[in-house]
Motif scaffolding. Structure first.
Motif, mmCIF file in Angstrom:
data_model
loop_
_atom_site.group_PDB
_atom_site.id
_atom_site.type_symbol
_atom_site.label_atom_id
_atom_site.label_comp_id
_atom_site.label_asym_id
_atom_site.label_seq_id
_atom_site.Cartn_x
_atom_site.Cartn_y
_atom_site.Cartn_z
ATOM 1 N N LEU A 250 -0.725 -58.890 -54.582
ATOM 2 C CA LEU A 250 -2.155 -58.947 -53.912
ATOM 3 C C LEU A 250 -1.896 -58.261 -52.217
ATOM 4 O O LEU A 250 -2.544 -57.259 -51.564
ATOM 5 C CB LEU A 250 -2.806 -60.131 -53.897
ATOM 6 N N LEU A 251 -0.870 -58.997 -51.650
ATOM 7 C CA LEU A 251 -0.249 -58.475 -50.210
ATOM 8 C C LEU A 251 -0.135 -56.997 -50.375
ATOM 9 O O LEU A 251 -0.440 -56.363 -49.529
ATOM 10 C CB LEU A 251 0.696 -59.376 -49.776
ATOM 11 N N PHE A 252 0.474 -56.359 -51.612
ATOM 12 C CA PHE A 252 1.128 -55.284 -51.692
ATOM 13 C C PHE A 252 -0.130 -54.342 -51.830
ATOM 14 O O PHE A 252 -0.216 -53.209 -51.087
ATOM 15 C CB PHE A 252 1.841 -55.110 -52.729
ATOM 16 N N SER A 253 -0.992 -54.721 -52.484
ATOM 17 C CA SER A 253 -2.304 -53.931 -52.598
ATOM 18 C C SER A 253 -2.951 -53.388 -51.618
ATOM 19 O O SER A 253 -3.386 -52.317 -51.191
ATOM 20 C CB SER A 253 -3.098 -54.736 -53.840
ATOM 21 N N TYR A 254 -3.172 -54.636 -50.692
ATOM 22 C CA TYR A 254 -3.844 -54.496 -49.837
ATOM 23 C C TYR A 254 -3.224 -53.677 -48.482
ATOM 24 O O TYR A 254 -3.668 -52.883 -47.754
ATOM 25 C CB TYR A 254 -4.361 -55.835 -48.889
ATOM 26 N N GLU A 255 -1.851 -53.732 -48.324
ATOM 27 C CA GLU A 255 -0.954 -53.153 -47.290
ATOM 28 C C GLU A 255 -0.829 -51.760 -47.695
ATOM 29 O O GLU A 255 -0.965 -50.851 -46.919
ATOM 30 C CB GLU A 255 0.350 -53.789 -47.152
ATOM 31 N N LEU A 256 -0.832 -51.533 -49.054
ATOM 32 C CA LEU A 256 -0.692 -50.195 -49.660
ATOM 33 C C LEU A 256 -1.918 -49.320 -49.375
ATOM 34 O O LEU A 256 -1.778 -48.193 -48.964
ATOM 35 C CB LEU A 256 -0.377 -50.025 -51.032
ATOM 36 N N ARG A 257 -2.985 -49.856 -49.561
ATOM 37 C CA ARG A 257 -4.347 -49.255 -49.024
ATOM 38 C C ARG A 257 -4.377 -48.772 -47.499
ATOM 39 O O ARG A 257 -4.709 -47.749 -47.380
ATOM 40 C CB ARG A 257 -5.570 -50.179 -49.403
ATOM 41 N N ARG A 258 -3.829 -49.886 -46.696
ATOM 42 C CA ARG A 258 -3.953 -49.640 -45.520
ATOM 43 C C ARG A 258 -2.835 -48.234 -45.032
ATOM 44 O O ARG A 258 -3.075 -47.583 -44.412
ATOM 45 C CB ARG A 258 -3.290 -50.895 -44.565
ATOM 46 N N GLN A 259 -1.987 -48.300 -45.581
ATOM 47 C CA GLN A 259 -0.720 -47.553 -45.583
ATOM 48 C C GLN A 259 -1.288 -46.055 -45.791
ATOM 49 O O GLN A 259 -0.832 -44.864 -44.888
ATOM 50 C CB GLN A 259 0.806 -47.785 -46.190
ATOM 51 N N LEU A 260 -1.675 -46.139 -47.073
ATOM 52 C CA LEU A 260 -2.231 -44.558 -47.405
ATOM 53 C C LEU A 260 -3.386 -44.134 -46.546
ATOM 54 O O LEU A 260 -3.489 -42.692 -46.474
ATOM 55 C CB LEU A 260 -2.916 -44.697 -48.870
#
Length: 373
Positions: A250-260
């Motif tokens: 979940l942390l990865f999902s939200y951070e990946l969205r921010r990074q993209l």
């Protein structure tokens, strides 16, 4: 001989029931799924605008079908989602550890859907080298098939619940590797194919309600690789499952969205999380069969247990939500969403996880290059 075997089995069951991890699963996991359904009820009762999304199929370019990659596609949710998406017109790429089970899944899908376009690749998500080989094979298949060298959907569904500690080929805890680290590596390696898509593309990470049981999560190299858990006297498998497949994903999902969102070429790539709820799959295969059987009966009596065909609703909602939908946690089907735990929305933890995961990615990439040379 038979009596001795029965006695040993009973001892194993008794030992499992007396463990802290069993009671963590039995009590906390039940409370966390009830909490999620309670939130849905309150949302429907008091919210003026319930946040629901309608499904939309990605636009096609010419005669090209959209391509979907699904991990853990040999059974359960992965196989059910693969069949459903094949019915929606996707070219479905099945990724799994067992070539025999992949063939069985392929035959099953094609027997039920004569128009299905399915391809299978053997891959072990706990091995960076295996993931790298899969990426190369996938690209080559797209080229050989005269398809656009891109994918439109990646569903990170693979997951295991290992009740005993074991090592991956990289020396990490295998459950951490399969449930989170492998999903991170695969997403990073397939991002160029998602970016190449002429239409909006998406990553869906399959998570779970049990993430609500993790508090005060510590994110460092030792916990992300699982080496910390391997040193524990009694392997905390229930906690590792929550931490790996759930909080980290979940942390990865939200951070990946921010990074993209920070990169111009990737802004058409969205990321969503999907929580299928309690589904009857073989993920409990390492739990004593008598215990898992009783658990399924109790969950069914409470109306909480779903078959994979129903459990995929939230996955399909997350996958087929409007293209601009990103960073959303889907639960309960019918396009419904929830807020995940406060811990999973901790931006500081997400950044720390991203930094450590990227470092592991570069480390393994370099090791594979050295090995090849």
């Amino acid at each position: 001989m038979k009596t001795r075997m029965v006695m040993n089995e009973l001892k194993g069951i008794l030992h499992f029931i007396c463990s802290v991890q069993f009671w963590r699963m039995a009590v906390l996991w039940t409370l966390s799924v009830l909490t999620s359904y309670w939130q849905l009820f309150v949302q429907r009762l008091f919210s003026q605008k319930a946040c629901c999304f309608t499904r939309q199929l990605p636009p096609t370019t010419g005669r090209t079908r959209p391509v979907c990659v699904i991990t853990g596609a040999t059974s359960g949710l992965g196989a059910a989602a693969a069949y459903a998406l094949s019915k929606e017109g996707f070219s479905v790429v099945l990724a799994g550890r067992s070539s025999q089970l992949l063939s069985k899944t392929m035959i099953g899908i094609m027997s039920r859907n004569k128009d299905a376009h399915v391809k299978a690749f053997q891959v072990d998500l706990s091995s960076f080298q295996s993931i790298l080989k899969f990426r190369d094979s996938l690209q080559q298949w797209l080229l050989d098939s005269n398809m656009h060298v891109s994918i439109q959907l990646l569903i990170n569904n693979a997951g295991i619940l290992a009740t005993s500690p074991r090592l991956s080929s990289e020396g990490y805890d295998q459950m951490m590797s399969t449930n989170y680290v492998g999903a991170f590596f695969l997403s990073k390696l397939l991002l160029p194919l998602l970016r190449n898509s002429p239409v909006p593309s998406r990553i869906v990470n399959v998570t779970s309600f049990t993430h609500r049981n993790v508090f005060g999560a510590q994110i460092d190299n030792e916990t992300v690789t699982g080496k910390y858990f391997l040193r524990c006297k009694d392997y905390p498998f229930a906690h590792v499952y929550e931490f790996s497949k759930l909080v980290c994903l979940l942390l990865f999902s939200y951070e990946l969205r921010r990074q993209l969102g920070l990169m111009d070429n990737f802004r058409h790539v969205s990321v969503n999380a999907a929580d299928p709820g309690v589904v009857k799959t073989n993920i409990m295969r390492e739990v004593p069969s008598s215990i898992s059987h009783v658990a399924f009966i109790v969950l069914k009596l409470f109306g909480l247990l779903q078959l994979p065909e129903n459990g995929i609703d939230s996955i399909l909602d997350a996958a087929l939500a409007p293209p601009e939908t990103s960073g959303v946690y889907f639960f309960g089907g019918k396009g419904r969403t929830l807020n995940s735990s406060a811990q999973s929305n901790n931006s500081r933890l997400a950044e720390e996880l991203w930094t450590i995961s990227c470092h592991l990615y570069e480390e393994n990439k370099l090791a594979c290059k050295d090995f090849s040379n």
